[in-house]
Design an enzyme around this catalytic site. Structure first.
Site, short mmCIF file in Angstrom:
data_model
loop_
_atom_site.label_atom_id
_atom_site.label_comp_id
_atom_site.label_asym_id
_atom_site.label_seq_id
_atom_site.Cartn_x
_atom_site.Cartn_y
_atom_site.Cartn_z
N THR A 92 18.14 80.65 10.37
CA THR A 92 19.54 80.68 9.93
C THR A 92 20.23 79.47 10.55
OG1 THR A 92 19.51 83.09 9.85
CG2 THR A 92 21.66 82.03 9.89
N LYS A 168 22.52 82.98 2.86
CA LYS A 168 22.21 83.65 4.13
C LYS A 168 23.45 83.79 5.00
CE LYS A 168 20.13 85.11 7.86
NZ LYS A 168 19.81 86.55 8.03
N LYS A 237 27.45 82.63 16.27
CA LYS A 237 26.94 81.38 15.70
C LYS A 237 26.95 81.42 14.18
CE LYS A 237 22.73 80.94 14.94
NZ LYS A 237 21.77 81.08 13.80
#
Length: 290
Positions: A92, A168, A237
């Site tokens: 990711t 994603k 994040k």
């Protein structure tokens, strides 16, 4: 197939193991070498450096963040991957880095696919991940056997690799938003003296029977945020990367900013290594419940 695999954390270990079980010849690399050596007993070869993975011709990276991916790709893999070789980034990462990787590989006559996954470590171990892949169609088809060994379904979303990263990040934002809203709703009923377990059972048996609500709802009701399947700091994040992707195309995401700030509050309160569902604990504390 011969495949290199970099990144043997909670997700990567199960994924590499499933490739071995499926009969592929797997060479592994991890910054902490002992993690790689654990798989050597199961048939994997251990690489001494990221660049050494390139001999396999196809290399999968499953790493924690942009910095980790950059250290592997620009720390040897890019220089040693042969022309026609393929890098499959299943991490990711930011949309910007994915675009940079696509350009860097193309410049060297190499191929690049972005193929991030949805699923927690237990899904990775059970080969039940959902894979979102984007990049050249022929390279996607080249990886069909690998993806079938890793997940229960793969979605191909186009020739531009960074599209998979957008999906994603948007998906992880939706999960974080669900945890935030479910945490707020649970805090509300708790303030009125109701049992959170009974509430979660009711709400996930009626309005929201989806597994994601049931699984995270159970964690919230039990306040079970350890051990972490996905750490809160990684949730921060991902939401930060979603906001950056949105900003680059002038797409306001006001609720993402709220979720971001609550993740940051959790880190300020020492929860960085708790499961990211501890976002609900931040909400509860703000309501004076803990």
């Amino acid at each position: 197939m011969n495949v290199g695999f970099a990144g043997l954390g909670q997700m990567g270990t199960g994924m590499a193991r499933n490739l071995i079980k499926a009969g592929h010849q797997v060479t592994v690399y991890n910054r902490t070498r002992s993690h790689a050596e654990q798989l050597a007993a199961e048939g994997a070869k251990v690489a001494d450096s990221p660049g050494a993975l390139a001999d396999a011709g196809i290399v999968i990276t499953m790493l924690a963040d942009d910095s980790a991916v950059e250290s592997v790709v620009f720390g040897g893999l890019l220089d040693r991957l042969p022309r026609g070789g393929l890098h499959v980034s299943m991490s990711t990462i930011s949309v910007a880095l994915s675009q940079r990787l696509a350009a860097a590989h193309k410049e060297r006559g190499q191929n690049y696919l972005a193929a991030p996954v949805f699923g927690r470590p237990e899904a990775a171990a059970a080969a039940k991940l959902f894979i979102v892949a984007a990049g050249p169609r022929d390279q996607f088809e080249r990886c069909a056997e690998l993806f079938s060994a890793l997940g229960q379904r793969t979605f191909y979303v186009g020739e531009e690799a960074h599209r998979a990263n957008v999906i994603k990040l948007s998906g992880n934002f939706l999960i974080a938003s669900m945890v935030e809203s479910l945490g707020e709703a649970t805090a509300l009923v708790r303030k009125y003296g109701m049992d959170p377990r009974e509430y979660i059972e009711l709400i996930t048996s009626t309005l929201f029977p989806a597994p994601v609500y049931q699984n995270y709802g159970s964690m919230i009701a039990q306040e079970k945020y350890q051990p972490a399947g996905f750490r809160l700091r990684l949730g921060l994040k991902d939401v930060r990367l979603a906001i950056a992707a949105a900003e680059s195309v002038a797409c306001p995401m006001p609720f993402a900013s709220t979720v971001h700030d609550h993740f940051l509050t959790g880190i300020a309160r020492g929860m960085e290594d708790a499961d990211w569902s501890a976002l609900a604990q931040v909400v509860a504390q703000n309501a004076g419940l803990q």
